[in-house]
Write a protein that holds these residues in place. Structure first.
Motif, PDB file in Angstrom:
ATOM      1  N   ASP A 125       0.815  -1.211   0.000  1.00 54.39           N
ATOM      2  CA  ASP A 125       0.000   0.000   0.000  1.00 54.39           C
ATOM      3  C   ASP A 125       0.853   1.269   0.000  1.00 54.39           C
ATOM      4  N   ILE A 126       2.161   1.127   0.007  1.00 58.93           N
ATOM      5  CA  ILE A 126       3.031   2.284  -0.181  1.00 58.93           C
ATOM      6  C   ILE A 126       2.877   2.741  -1.636  1.00 58.93           C
ATOM      7  N   THR A 127       3.082   4.026  -1.909  1.00 56.33           N
ATOM      8  CA  THR A 127       2.997   4.474  -3.305  1.00 56.33           C
ATOM      9  C   THR A 127       4.290   4.103  -4.041  1.00 56.33           C
ATOM     10  N   VAL A 128       4.193   4.071  -5.364  1.00 54.08           N
ATOM     11  CA  VAL A 128       5.371   3.771  -6.178  1.00 54.08           C
ATOM     12  C   VAL A 128       6.481   4.771  -5.863  1.00 54.08           C
ATOM     13  N   LYS A 129       6.095   6.045  -5.742  1.00 55.50           N
ATOM     14  CA  LYS A 129       7.074   7.093  -5.429  1.00 55.50           C
ATOM     15  C   LYS A 129       7.702   6.851  -4.060  1.00 55.50           C
ATOM     16  N   GLY A 130       6.863   6.502  -3.092  1.00 56.06           N
ATOM     17  CA  GLY A 130       7.364   6.239  -1.745  1.00 56.06           C
ATOM     18  C   GLY A 130       8.357   5.088  -1.737  1.00 56.06           C
ATOM     19  N   LEU A 131       8.030   4.023  -2.461  1.00 52.49           N
ATOM     20  CA  LEU A 131       8.907   2.852  -2.482  1.00 52.49           C
ATOM     21  C   LEU A 131      10.259   3.188  -3.119  1.00 52.49           C
ATOM     22  N   GLU A 132      10.233   3.963  -4.188  1.00 43.13           N
ATOM     23  CA  GLU A 132      11.499   4.362  -4.834  1.00 43.13           C
ATOM     24  C   GLU A 132      12.380   5.133  -3.858  1.00 43.13           C
ATOM     25  N   ILE A 133      11.766   6.005  -3.082  1.00 42.04           N
ATOM     26  CA  ILE A 133      12.535   6.805  -2.128  1.00 42.04           C
ATOM     27  C   ILE A 133      13.091   5.926  -1.006  1.00 42.04           C
ATOM     28  N   VAL A 134      12.251   5.015  -0.493  1.00 48.55           N
ATOM     29  CA  VAL A 134      12.710   4.112   0.575  1.00 48.55           C
ATOM     30  C   VAL A 134      13.960   3.358   0.127  1.00 48.55           C
ATOM     31  N   LYS A 135      13.951   2.926  -1.125  1.00 50.51           N
ATOM     32  CA  LYS A 135      15.057   2.105  -1.617  1.00 50.51           C
ATOM     33  C   LYS A 135      16.361   2.891  -1.726  1.00 50.51           C
ATOM     34  N   GLN A 136      16.262   4.239  -1.869  1.00 48.79           N
ATOM     35  CA  GLN A 136      17.512   4.985  -2.073  1.00 48.79           C
ATOM     36  C   GLN A 136      17.947   5.825  -0.866  1.00 48.79           C
ATOM     37  N   CYS A 137      17.216   5.727   0.249  1.00 46.13           N
ATOM     38  CA  CYS A 137      17.596   6.514   1.425  1.00 46.13           C
ATOM     39  C   CYS A 137      18.726   5.840   2.191  1.00 46.13           C
ATOM     40  N   SER A 138      19.500   6.660   2.914  1.00 46.96           N
ATOM     41  CA  SER A 138      20.607   6.075   3.672  1.00 46.96           C
ATOM     42  C   SER A 138      20.109   5.408   4.959  1.00 46.96           C
ATOM     43  N   ARG A 139      19.090   5.950   5.588  1.00 47.19           N
ATOM     44  CA  ARG A 139      18.475   5.311   6.760  1.00 47.19           C
ATOM     45  C   ARG A 139      16.960   5.406   6.634  1.00 47.19           C
ATOM     46  N   VAL A 140      16.265   4.371   7.131  1.00 44.31           N
ATOM     47  CA  VAL A 140      14.796   4.353   7.044  1.00 44.31           C
ATOM     48  C   VAL A 140      14.223   4.038   8.429  1.00 44.31           C
ATOM     49  N   TYR A 141      13.471   4.971   8.986  1.00 44.28           N
ATOM     50  CA  TYR A 141      12.821   4.787  10.285  1.00 44.28           C
ATOM     51  C   TYR A 141      11.358   4.403  10.084  1.00 44.28           C
ATOM     52  N   LEU A 142      10.842   3.594  10.994  1.00 44.83           N
ATOM     53  CA  LEU A 142       9.429   3.224  10.977  1.00 44.83           C
ATOM     54  C   LEU A 142       8.788   3.695  12.277  1.00 44.83           C
ATOM     55  N   GLU A 143       7.897   4.647  12.172  1.00 46.71           N
ATOM     56  CA  GLU A 143       7.193   5.179  13.343  1.00 46.71           C
ATOM     57  C   GLU A 143       6.246   4.093  13.838  1.00 46.71           C
ATOM     58  N   ALA A 144       6.349   3.749  15.106  1.00 43.77           N
ATOM     59  CA  ALA A 144       5.689   2.524  15.566  1.00 43.77           C
ATOM     60  C   ALA A 144       4.844   2.726  16.807  1.00 43.77           C
ATOM     61  N   TYR A 145       4.293   3.934  16.989  1.00 50.98           N
ATOM     62  CA  TYR A 145       3.527   4.091  18.227  1.00 50.98           C
ATOM     63  C   TYR A 145       2.144   4.686  18.024  1.00 50.98           C
ATOM     64  N   THR A 146       1.827   5.168  16.824  1.00 49.50           N
ATOM     65  CA  THR A 146       0.487   5.735  16.678  1.00 49.50           C
ATOM     66  C   THR A 146      -0.455   4.846  15.876  1.00 49.50           C
ATOM     67  N   SER A 147       0.083   3.848  15.193  1.00 49.21           N
ATOM     68  CA  SER A 147      -0.786   2.969  14.433  1.00 49.21           C
ATOM     69  C   SER A 147      -0.027   1.696  14.084  1.00 49.21           C
ATOM     70  N   ILE A 148      -0.708   0.739  13.501  1.00 53.09           N
ATOM     71  CA  ILE A 148      -0.042  -0.476  13.041  1.00 53.09           C
ATOM     72  C   ILE A 148      -0.640  -0.899  11.711  1.00 53.09           C
ATOM     73  N   LEU A 149       0.155  -1.567  10.915  1.00 54.36           N
ATOM     74  CA  LEU A 149      -0.360  -2.227   9.723  1.00 54.36           C
ATOM     75  C   LEU A 149      -0.767  -3.640  10.117  1.00 54.36           C
ATOM     76  N   THR A 150      -1.487  -4.306   9.202  1.00 51.45           N
ATOM     77  CA  THR A 150      -1.845  -5.696   9.492  1.00 51.45           C
ATOM     78  C   THR A 150      -0.628  -6.613   9.291  1.00 51.45           C
ATOM     79  N   VAL A 151       0.436  -6.079   8.721  1.00 50.45           N
ATOM     80  CA  VAL A 151       1.678  -6.850   8.623  1.00 50.45           C
ATOM     81  C   VAL A 151       2.726  -6.204   9.520  1.00 50.45           C
ATOM     82  N   GLY A 152       3.717  -6.955   9.927  1.00 56.32           N
ATOM     83  CA  GLY A 152       4.723  -6.462  10.859  1.00 56.32           C
ATOM     84  C   GLY A 152       5.951  -5.892  10.161  1.00 56.32           C
TER      85      GLY A 152
END
Lengths: 289, 289
Positions: A14-41
Motif C-alpha cells: 500500500d506504499i505508493t510507487v514514489k514512496g517505495l522508490e525513495i525508501v530504496k535509495q535513502c541512507s536510513r529508514v525509520y518506521l514510526e511505531a507508536y500511533t498505528s499499526i499495519l496488518t503486517v509487521g
C-alpha cells in the motif's frame, strides 16, 4: 532531505510507487511505531522493501530526534508512518526540528483512516470534528468525547471515533521502580468503545440530560480498513457493543443525519436483512427519505 | 471484480504499488475525469501504466454505468479516481449498481485532499465540516458556505474549503440549442475564493451581523498539494485575495482556534518575516499562547 512517507493502511504494497522508490535509495529508514499499526509487521515490510527498518518509538522521536535528523542535510533519510504522515497524528515537532536545522523535508502522502472511512458510504463532507476514545481506568473515565459527538450530532454531522492504542506502556509499578518492562500492546475494539459510550448514555440519562445519543443510534464499526479482510458493520450502538470485528485496528462512527444514499450504502454492511429493517426504523429522527 | 483505485494527488507515481499491479492486469481501465485532476494528464498516466485509459466523464458514469460494469462479474475492471475513491466525492451510485448486479468490488485507497491538507501543519482533528465554494454568476451568488464556516469557527474548528471545478460545462446557449460544445475547464483559485468570501463579509457587516470572519482572519491557501511544486501560503483573508498560487488545483482553509504548534507550522508557510509577525498579531482572538 528528510522524507515523511505514508504507508497507507493495509500491507506492504500500500506504499505508493514514489514512496517505495525513495525508501530504496535513502541512507536510513525509520518506521514510526507508536500511533498505528499495519496488518503486517516490521519483518514483512523489511522483506518487501529490501531495506532494514529502524523502529522509532515515542521516546526516540521525542528525545532522540537529532539521531533521526543526523546527516539528513547531505543525504536522504526516510521516516515511515502508517497511514498518512499528517493524518491522525502530525509529526510537526520533527518537521520544525528539521527546518530549524536547515534540513529540507518532503511529504509523500497516502490514505489515512481520516479519509478512508469514506468507504463505508458515509460522505466525508458530512463529518464533524474527529474524536478519540481512550481506555478507561478505575480512576480515570473521561466523558469529554461524548460532548463532541453531541455537538456534531446537533449539527447533523457524523463523528469518526479513533480508538485507543496502548503500545510500550509501563505499569504504574514498573514506571515508579524505573523498570523498562512494558505491558503487551492493547487496541480498543469497537465493542469496547460502544460499551463505554453506552455507559455515558446511561449516566447522562440518570442525570436528566438531553440525550444526543441513545442505545438505538446508528453507528458503524470498522476493522482493518484497507486490508483484504476489512470488516464494516453498521448497526445500533447496542448491537455494536456485542459484535466482534476481529483483530485490530478498529474505528467507530456515530452517525448524524443520514442522507438516503448513505442509508443505501450502510445497508450493504448490516449483518442480517432484519438489521436492514432496523436501520430504517430505529433512528428515524436522523433519517429523511 | 470492480476495483476503485485512488491515484493520490501528484503524478503517475502516486498510485500505490498494489493499485499499479491491479491496473496492469485489468481488462478495462476507466479514468474518472470530472471531480479532480492530477498535475499530469491522461497521456502521462497511460504511458506510465502501460495501459490505455477510457475517460469517464459525468455523463458516462451517470448514464452509461452498465457499460463500465459490463463483464466485471467474470473479469477485472478498474475505475481510477484522483485522490481517494471515497474522498471528496463518493462513487456510491456505481458501488450500489455493481452490488445489485452481483459484482464484487474492492477499494484501493490513497491520499485525498481531505487528509493531505494536514501537511500545512493544522491538525486534522481540529477541522469541522468541509465546505465547497462554487463560482458565482451574475444571478447566483450562494452564501451558505459562509454559515458553515461560521459554525465551525464558533466551535474553534478549521474549515477546509474545496474550490469549484467546471469541466465539460456548456454555455446556456449551447445547452438550450442542444449543441455539445463545451466551455474550457475552469478551476477556482484561492484568490477568487478569498474575494468571494470578502464580499460576503462586507455584506454581513452592512447588515449588522455578528462577524465570524473578518479581512484579518488567518487563512491558508494550498495549491497542487502532494505535487513537487506544491505551494502553501498562510496569511490573512485579505492577503490571500491578492496572492497568485499558480496552476490548479487550489484549496483554502479558514482557520479556527490555533494551537501554538499549529502557529509554528503555519509560520513556515508565510511569505515574509513581516507576515510572521502578522500571523501572531492580527487574529489574536483565535490564538492562545
Amino acid at each position: 532531505m528528510l522524507y515523511f512517507i505514508g504507508l497507507g493502511l493495509g500491507d506492504a504494497k500500500d506504499i505508493t510507487v514514489k514512496g517505495l522508490e525513495i525508501v530504496k535509495q535513502c541512507s536510513r529508514v525509520y518506521l514510526e511505531a507508536y500511533t498505528s499499526i499495519l496488518t503486517v509487521g516490521k519483518d514483512a515490510l523489511e522483506e518487501y522493501y529490501g531495506r532494514e527498518l529502524i523502529l522509532a518509538d515515542r521516546d526516540m522521536v521525542e528525545q532522540e530526534a537529532d539521531e533521526i535528523l543526523k546527516g539528513a542535510d547531505v543525504s536522504d533519510v526516510a521516516f515511515l508512518v502508517v497511514g498518512d504522515p499528517f493524518g491522525a497524528t502530525t509529526h510537526s515537532d520533527l518537521v520544525l526540528r528539521a527546518v530549524n536545522a536547515g534540513i529540507q523535508y518532503r511529504v509523500i502522502h497516502n490514505a489515512s483512516i481520516m479519509n478512508a472511512v469514506g468507504c463505508c458510504g458515509l460522505q466525508l463532507y458530512n463529518f464533524g470534528e474527529t474524536v478519540s476514545i481512550v481506555f478507561w481506568t478505575d480512576t480515570w473515565r473521561p466523558e469529554s468525547f461524548y460532548d463532541k459527538i453531541k455537538k456534531n450530532r446537533d449539527l447533523g454531522m457524523h463523528t469518526l471515533c479513533l480508538l485507543d492504542i496502548k503500545v510500550k506502556e509501563q505499569s504504574m509499578e514498573n514506571l515508579m521502580r524505573g523498570r523498562k518492562i512494558y505491558e503487551p500492546p492493547r487496541f480498543m475494539t469497537v465493542s469496547q468503545a460502544a460499551e463505554q459510550l453506552l455507559e455515558i448514555v446511561q449516566n447522562r440519562r440518570e442525570r436528566g440530560d438531553d440525550l444526543a445519543i441513545s442505545e438505538e443510534t446508528i453507528c458503524v464499526g470498522l476493522a482493518r480498513v484497507g486490508a483484504e479482510d476489512q470488516v464494516i458493520r453498521a448497526g445500533t450502538l447496542r448491537q455494536l457493543a456485542s459484535c466482534d470485528l476481529g483483530s485490530p485496528l478498529h474505528s467507530m462512527i456515530v452517525t448524524g443525519h443520514l442522507h438516503p444514499l448513505e442509508v443505501d450504502m450502510l445497508r450493504l454492511s448490516v449483518a442480517t436483512p432484519d438489521a436492514l429493517q432496523d436501520l430504517r426504523m430505529t433512528d428515524s429522527s436522523t433519517y429523511t427519505s
